[in-house]
Design a protein around this motif. Structure first.
Motif, PDB file in Angstrom:
ATOM      1  N   GLU A   1       0.549  -1.056   0.032  1.00 29.66           N
ATOM      2  CA  GLU A   1      -0.140   0.044  -0.325  1.00 29.66           C
ATOM      3  C   GLU A   1       1.184   1.163   0.217  1.00 29.66           C
ATOM      4  OE1 GLU A   1      -2.919   2.877  -0.659  1.00 29.66           O
ATOM      5  OE2 GLU A   1      -3.606   0.583   0.399  1.00 29.66           O
ATOM      6  N   GLU A   2       2.055   1.498   1.046  1.00 29.71           N
ATOM      7  CA  GLU A   2       2.416   2.313   0.513  1.00 29.71           C
ATOM      8  C   GLU A   2       2.942   2.313  -0.073  1.00 29.71           C
ATOM      9  OE1 GLU A   2       5.133  -1.022   3.081  1.00 29.71           O
ATOM     10  OE2 GLU A   2       2.851  -0.607   2.668  1.00 29.71           O
ATOM     11  N   GLN A   3       3.733   1.885  -0.450  1.00 27.89           N
ATOM     12  CA  GLN A   3       4.675   2.227  -2.496  1.00 27.89           C
ATOM     13  C   GLN A   3       3.812   1.976  -3.641  1.00 27.89           C
ATOM     14  OE1 GLN A   3       6.614  -1.254  -2.647  1.00 27.89           O
ATOM     15  NE2 GLN A   3       8.833  -0.628  -0.967  1.00 27.89           N
ATOM     16  N   ARG A   4       2.549   1.976  -3.561  1.00 32.95           N
ATOM     17  CA  ARG A   4       1.507   2.403  -5.181  1.00 32.95           C
ATOM     18  C   ARG A   4       2.098   3.527  -5.495  1.00 32.95           C
ATOM     19  NH1 ARG A   4      -3.399   5.186  -5.752  1.00 32.95           N
ATOM     20  NH2 ARG A   4      -4.695   4.035  -8.062  1.00 32.95           N
ATOM     21  N   ALA A   5       2.138   4.437  -5.027  1.00 31.51           N
ATOM     22  CA  ALA A   5       2.360   5.641  -5.472  1.00 31.51           C
ATOM     23  C   ALA A   5       3.435   5.630  -6.537  1.00 31.51           C
ATOM     24  CB  ALA A   5       2.159   6.907  -4.958  1.00 31.51           C
ATOM     25  N   GLU A   6       4.847   4.907  -5.361  1.00 27.28           N
ATOM     26  CA  GLU A   6       5.885   5.188  -6.877  1.00 27.28           C
ATOM     27  C   GLU A   6       6.326   3.802  -7.613  1.00 27.28           C
ATOM     28  OE1 GLU A   6      10.756   3.613  -4.647  1.00 27.28           O
ATOM     29  OE2 GLU A   6       9.065   4.087  -3.044  1.00 27.28           O
ATOM     30  N   VAL A   7       5.426   3.259  -8.111  1.00 24.93           N
ATOM     31  CA  VAL A   7       4.857   2.155  -8.417  1.00 24.93           C
ATOM     32  C   VAL A   7       4.486   2.090  -9.782  1.00 24.93           C
ATOM     33  CG1 VAL A   7       3.637   0.096  -9.189  1.00 24.93           C
ATOM     34  CG2 VAL A   7       4.814  -0.104  -6.835  1.00 24.93           C
ATOM     35  N   ILE A   8       3.612   3.071  -9.997  1.00 28.09           N
ATOM     36  CA  ILE A   8       3.220   3.567 -10.638  1.00 28.09           C
ATOM     37  C   ILE A   8       3.982   4.780 -11.725  1.00 28.09           C
ATOM     38  CG2 ILE A   8       1.320   5.714 -11.038  1.00 28.09           C
ATOM     39  CD1 ILE A   8      -0.200   4.383  -9.032  1.00 28.09           C
ATOM     40  N   GLU A   9       4.642   5.860 -10.172  1.00 28.57           N
ATOM     41  CA  GLU A   9       5.506   6.591 -11.271  1.00 28.57           C
ATOM     42  C   GLU A   9       7.017   6.148 -11.726  1.00 28.57           C
ATOM     43  OE1 GLU A   9       9.002  10.334  -9.719  1.00 28.57           O
ATOM     44  OE2 GLU A   9       7.403   9.288  -7.667  1.00 28.57           O
ATOM     45  N   GLU A  10       7.266   5.112 -11.230  1.00 29.04           N
ATOM     46  CA  GLU A  10       8.686   4.350 -11.774  1.00 29.04           C
ATOM     47  C   GLU A  10       7.889   3.339 -13.131  1.00 29.04           C
ATOM     48  OE1 GLU A  10      12.469   2.950 -11.401  1.00 29.04           O
ATOM     49  OE2 GLU A  10      11.365   4.276  -9.643  1.00 29.04           O
ATOM     50  N   LEU A  11       6.510   2.789 -12.459  1.00 27.18           N
ATOM     51  CA  LEU A  11       6.344   2.243 -14.459  1.00 27.18           C
ATOM     52  C   LEU A  11       6.090   3.357 -15.380  1.00 27.18           C
ATOM     53  CD1 LEU A  11       3.791  -0.034 -12.699  1.00 27.18           C
ATOM     54  CD2 LEU A  11       5.612  -0.969 -13.906  1.00 27.18           C
ATOM     55  N   GLN A  12       5.590   4.749 -15.341  1.00 26.28           N
ATOM     56  CA  GLN A  12       5.217   5.385 -16.479  1.00 26.28           C
ATOM     57  C   GLN A  12       6.786   5.719 -16.900  1.00 26.28           C
ATOM     58  OE1 GLN A  12       3.349   8.236 -13.600  1.00 26.28           O
ATOM     59  NE2 GLN A  12       0.871   7.269 -14.641  1.00 26.28           N
ATOM     60  N   GLU A  13       7.050   5.886 -15.768  1.00 26.63           N
ATOM     61  CA  GLU A  13       8.722   6.428 -16.269  1.00 26.63           C
ATOM     62  C   GLU A  13       9.777   5.279 -17.808  1.00 26.63           C
ATOM     63  OE1 GLU A  13      13.559   7.321 -14.627  1.00 26.63           O
ATOM     64  OE2 GLU A  13      11.572   7.623 -12.838  1.00 26.63           O
ATOM     65  N   LYS A  14       9.670   4.231 -16.886  1.00 26.90           N
ATOM     66  CA  LYS A  14      10.127   3.436 -17.299  1.00 26.90           C
ATOM     67  C   LYS A  14       9.148   2.466 -19.502  1.00 26.90           C
ATOM     68  CE  LYS A  14      13.566   2.042 -14.754  1.00 26.90           C
ATOM     69  NZ  LYS A  14      13.290   3.666 -13.732  1.00 26.90           N
ATOM     70  N   LEU A  15       8.022   3.099 -19.012  1.00 23.30           N
ATOM     71  CA  LEU A  15       7.253   2.510 -20.351  1.00 23.30           C
ATOM     72  C   LEU A  15       5.955   3.959 -20.355  1.00 23.30           C
ATOM     73  CD1 LEU A  15       5.262  -0.500 -18.501  1.00 23.30           C
ATOM     74  CD2 LEU A  15       7.844  -0.556 -19.827  1.00 23.30           C
ATOM     75  N   PRO A  16       6.873   4.888 -21.090  1.00 25.98           N
ATOM     76  CA  PRO A  16       6.042   6.138 -21.670  1.00 25.98           C
ATOM     77  C   PRO A  16       4.893   5.446 -23.036  1.00 25.98           C
ATOM     78  CG  PRO A  16       8.624   5.880 -22.386  1.00 25.98           C
ATOM     79  CD  PRO A  16       8.213   4.186 -21.572  1.00 25.98           C
ATOM     80  N   ALA A  17       4.853   4.874 -23.295  1.00 31.10           N
ATOM     81  CA  ALA A  17       4.487   4.309 -24.505  1.00 31.10           C
ATOM     82  C   ALA A  17       3.015   3.780 -24.217  1.00 31.10           C
ATOM     83  CB  ALA A  17       4.553   3.580 -25.830  1.00 31.10           C
ATOM     84  N   VAL A  18       3.073   2.957 -22.997  1.00 30.10           N
ATOM     85  CA  VAL A  18       1.705   2.282 -22.227  1.00 30.10           C
ATOM     86  C   VAL A  18       1.024   2.959 -21.824  1.00 30.10           C
ATOM     87  CG1 VAL A  18       0.854   0.243 -20.662  1.00 30.10           C
ATOM     88  CG2 VAL A  18       2.652   0.328 -21.573  1.00 30.10           C
ATOM     89  N   LYS A  19      -0.511   3.187 -23.032  1.00 30.33           N
ATOM     90  CA  LYS A  19      -1.558   4.229 -22.725  1.00 30.33           C
ATOM     91  C   LYS A  19      -2.167   4.200 -21.231  1.00 30.33           C
ATOM     92  CE  LYS A  19      -3.797   3.487 -27.179  1.00 30.33           C
ATOM     93  NZ  LYS A  19      -4.613   2.742 -28.110  1.00 30.33           N
ATOM     94  N   LEU A  20      -2.185   3.110 -20.547  1.00 25.44           N
ATOM     95  CA  LEU A  20      -2.454   2.775 -19.308  1.00 25.44           C
ATOM     96  C   LEU A  20      -1.429   2.280 -17.748  1.00 25.44           C
ATOM     97  CD1 LEU A  20      -6.325   3.262 -17.708  1.00 25.44           C
ATOM     98  CD2 LEU A  20      -4.355   1.159 -17.362  1.00 25.44           C
ATOM     99  N   ILE A  21      -1.100   2.828 -17.093  1.00 23.48           N
ATOM    100  CA  ILE A  21      -1.087   2.051 -15.876  1.00 23.48           C
ATOM    101  C   ILE A  21      -1.251   2.462 -14.502  1.00 23.48           C
ATOM    102  CG2 ILE A  21       1.182   2.240 -14.286  1.00 23.48           C
ATOM    103  CD1 ILE A  21       2.537   2.926 -17.221  1.00 23.48           C
ATOM    104  N   ALA A  22      -1.535   1.032 -13.547  1.00 22.26           N
ATOM    105  CA  ALA A  22      -2.326   1.257 -12.553  1.00 22.26           C
ATOM    106  C   ALA A  22      -1.712   0.403 -11.604  1.00 22.26           C
ATOM    107  CB  ALA A  22      -4.068   0.662 -12.902  1.00 22.26           C
ATOM    108  N   ALA A  23      -1.597   0.731 -10.102  1.00 23.61           N
ATOM    109  CA  ALA A  23      -1.232  -0.694  -9.301  1.00 23.61           C
ATOM    110  C   ALA A  23      -2.469  -1.308  -8.238  1.00 23.61           C
ATOM    111  CB  ALA A  23      -0.151   0.445  -8.745  1.00 23.61           C
ATOM    112  N   ILE A  24      -2.644  -1.904  -7.861  1.00 30.01           N
ATOM    113  CA  ILE A  24      -3.327  -2.006  -7.205  1.00 30.01           C
ATOM    114  C   ILE A  24      -2.706  -2.824  -5.628  1.00 30.01           C
ATOM    115  CG2 ILE A  24      -5.534  -3.901  -6.467  1.00 30.01           C
ATOM    116  CD1 ILE A  24      -6.239  -3.473  -9.504  1.00 30.01           C
ATOM    117  N   PRO A  25      -2.973  -2.462  -4.215  1.00 30.68           N
ATOM    118  CA  PRO A  25      -2.815  -2.631  -3.574  1.00 30.68           C
ATOM    119  C   PRO A  25      -2.643  -4.381  -2.692  1.00 30.68           C
ATOM    120  CG  PRO A  25      -3.654  -0.766  -2.957  1.00 30.68           C
ATOM    121  CD  PRO A  25      -4.481  -1.590  -3.851  1.00 30.68           C
TER     122      PRO A  25
END
Length: 680
Positions: A154-178
């Motif tokens: 739960e405490e890493q959800r925002a960081e996970v999304i940020e990390e994925l968005q940075e590494k996968l800029p071409a992907v249309k939607l990125i989300a994380a579920i605790p």
């Protein structure tokens, strides 16, 4: 993930199918396929939803691909939308399994939603996992449109999304579920199987409940009681019969956490006196006995994990809420490029309403907090995350009854209508509102302790956004306080109602079928305007038919003249509305009749809002359509009030209560939006 996506698909497509190209063969059905086809929006057999076994995939990949394509084409012909679930990687280790799934996706031209396992992984590890998987998918010509990391901290959800968005800029939607502990928790049935136990007392229906914790009761009763937690299982030596009365009393108390089950170890038989005592207790809590030792029982229970299966409604609702709370379904459907169907089935309409209610949670007060149907609906609504619920009544009594009935209402707020501070506050306000009617403060104190008045005062004071009542009380008892306290909103001359009639392929609005017996022409015009506004709130394009026994200028008489006058008033006061009247029902819904009777009308043959000339006609018509056409009638939905209050039938089913709360929450959203717009 598939279950959450399926909910979104059911809200957008009238005929959704499931396909799992590769499944694990064996005595038991694939539990994921079984879960998805059990969804009320899916009409499909198990054998119809599976492709080839792992054995076929390993032994002859080319033949497997051919069979998968054949089955997929067959399903594509029959369903307007298909959810294709990849293999689950639980068979023998196969480094080519992801490549096989990617090739399947490329062959059938399906966009990929990539689900990553985030359990006990750092954001960086999850991003690395995503990069590797995405590269494999891309190299096999699969188009990945969304990436969701599941079971992240739960405490890493925002960081996970940020990390994925940075590494996968071409992907249309990125989300994380605790991580959600309910989804991996065992059910009571899982525990029974694990310890080789037998149900000695209690309801078999409780075996589907989840067990979230374990308490070893090798101590005195007071020490056991202080260690209890919500939905825990108590393991006790089988000869500690002295603990049972205390544990069962704890379950009934309403002051201690609700138990999931009790397991007695050692294979001891219950003394006849204890059995006789338990038989006299109105309690469904499962009491399980097993021959295994206490240590062995604790060891087996600790190792037992549960799966998300169709026979565990608590898990299903928890999964739906986890998905809905963390994934933007609208954005996801856009990324997948799923077109919304012009057809609207009852299931599509209901799932769309649920999604809208979840989007901006509102506080709904339910005055009849002790009613079993209200408690059952409360559990479901809380599990779905539809609204924040306030139950009126005495907390110990309500929680005790919920516990006895097996309903988890932990998330509900319970307020006593006799709370001294609230009674004084509400009485002062009610006396102020009714001062011209001669209401004294003492009279107001007595009045506001009535649950209908208390609940209405909560809405008026902004401590709730809407109210739903009437499962026990009469319509008059439910809505009279609203007339006195909340009153009509600006521009509304009367309070009226509609039913949302969900037919096989569309949703219609019927008004007024519940409140006004014989409205005047002015009131009928007001009902038409209110009904059109309600239709818009629920995503229905309002084309208003003012119903009569005559169409156009062909008839005369007081009744048809009233409808003609009402239509003229609507045209003058609401020129933006698409209104036709007087018009007969057949000309309003049937295009062939419309061509004959009103060929130039933009409403005839296409009406979505039907305004009946009186209560006798409206009430009988909605019931006739409901019973004869198999329509789902949602309502009555009250309209014209400053804040939403809705009435239930005293014969309301749990599903009716759920629908009405959802409707009320959406009305509250619309009221807030209108208020915000006015301020601008």
């Amino acid at each position: 993930m598939a279950l959450g996506l399926l909910d979104a698909f059911v809200a957008a497509s009238e005929n959704v199918g499931i396909f799992r190209p590769v499944y694990k063969s064996g005595d038991k059905p694939d539990y994921v396929v079984d879960l998805l086809i059990s969804h009320p929006g899916v009409k499909q057999d198990y054998a119809d939803a599976i492709g080839v076994s792992y054995a076929t995939m390993h032994s002859d990949p080319e033949a497997a691909h051919e069979e998968i394509m054949r089955r997929y084409r067959d399903l594509k012909e029959r369903f307007s939308a298909l959810i294709v679930v990849g293999s689950d990687y639980i068979d023998v280790a196969n480094p080519n399994e992801l490549a096989f799934n990617a090739t399947v996706a490329a062959n059938i031209g399906a966009p990929v939603l990539l689900v990553l396992n985030g359990f006990e992984h750092t954001p960086q590890q999850i991003a690395t996992q995503a990069n590797v998987a995405l590269a494999e998918l891309t190299s096999n010509h699969a188009d990945t449109v969304a990436v969701i990391a599941n079971r992240v901290a739960e405490e890493q959800r925002a960081e996970v999304i940020e990390e994925l968005q940075e590494k996968l800029p071409a992907v249309k939607l990125i989300a994380a579920i605790p991580e959600n502990p309910i989804l991996t928790a065992p059910t009571v049935q899982n525990l029974v199987d694990a310890v080789g136990g037998q149900l000695m007392h209690g309801s078999p229906e409780w075996l589907s409940r989840t067990s979230l914790d374990v308490v070893i009761a090798a101590m005195s009763l007071p020490n056991v009681l202080k260690r209890l937690s919500e939905n825990c299982t108590v393991i006790a030596p089988g000869d500690r019969f002295d603990l049972l009365p205390g544990l069962f009393m704890a379950q009934q108390s309403g002051t201690l956490p609700t138990l999931s089950s009790i397991i007695l170890s050692g294979g001891y038989e219950l003394p006849s006196e204890v059995s006789l005592l338990l038989k006299g207790l109105p309690q469904d809590l499962p009491l399980i006995t097993t021959d295994a030792s206490t240590f062995e029982v604790a060891r087996r229970v600790d190792r037992t994990r549960g799966s998300l299966t169709s026979d565990s409604p608590a898990k299903v609702e928890a999964a739906r809420r986890s998905f809905a709370d963390n994934v933007d379904s609208t954005e996801l459907m856009s990324a997948i490029n799923v077109a919304t169907s012009d057809v609207v089935t009852p299931m599509m309409f209901q799932f769309d309403l649920l999604a809208r209610a979840r989007g901006e949670r509102k506080r709904i007060v339910l005055p009849e907090g002790n009613e079993p149907r209200i408690l059952a609906a409360t559990e479901t609504l809380l599990a779905r995350g539809v609204a924040d619920l306030i139950l009126l009544g005495e907390e110990n009594e309500i929680r005790s009854k919920a516990s006895q009935l097996g309903h988890d209402i932990t998330g509900a707020t319970i307020v006593s209508p006799h709370d001294e501070k609230l009674v004084e506050k509400y009485a002062a306000e009610y006396a102020r509102l009714r001062a011209k009617k001669g209401v004294t403060l003492e009279q107001a104190r007595e009045k506001v302790q009535d649950v209908s008045y208390f609940g209405t005062m909560m809405v008026h004071m902004g401590e709730a956004d809407g109210m739903v009542s009437g499962a026990v009380h009469s319509t008059a008892h439910t809505i009279r306080p609203s007339f006195e306290i909340i009153k009509t909103k600006p521009g509304a001359k009367i309070v009226s109602s509609v039913f949302l009639m969900a037919l096989e392929d569309r949703v219609l609005v019927y008004g007024d079928c519940a409140v006004n017996p014989d409205p005047t022409a002015e009131q009928l015009a007001d009902i038409a305007a209110q009904s059109a506004e309600t239709a818009t709130q629920f995503g229905i394009d309002p084309r208003v038919a003012m119903l009569s026994y005559s169409t156009g200028t062909s008839g005369t008489g007081a009744d048809v003249d009233k409808v003609r006058e009402a239509t003229e008033i609507v045209h003058a006061s609401h020129p933006e509305l698409n209104v036709e009247g007087p018009i007969q029902y057949d000309a309003a819904v049937d295009t062939s009749v419309a061509k004959t009777k009103l060929p130039d009308s933009s409403v005839a043959g296409r009406a979505t809002v039907f305004v009946f000339p009186d209560l006798n006609t409206g009430n009988n018509t909605y019931k006739a359509v409901q019973r004869s056409a198999g329509a789902i009638a949602i309502g009555p939905v009250l309209q014209g009030l400053n804040k939403p209050v809705n009435d239930l039938s005293r014969g309301a089913l749990v599903d009716d209560i759920i629908n009405t709360v959802v409707i009320t929450a959406i009305q509250a959203q619309a009221a807030d939006a209108a208020q915000t717009q006015e301020k601008k």
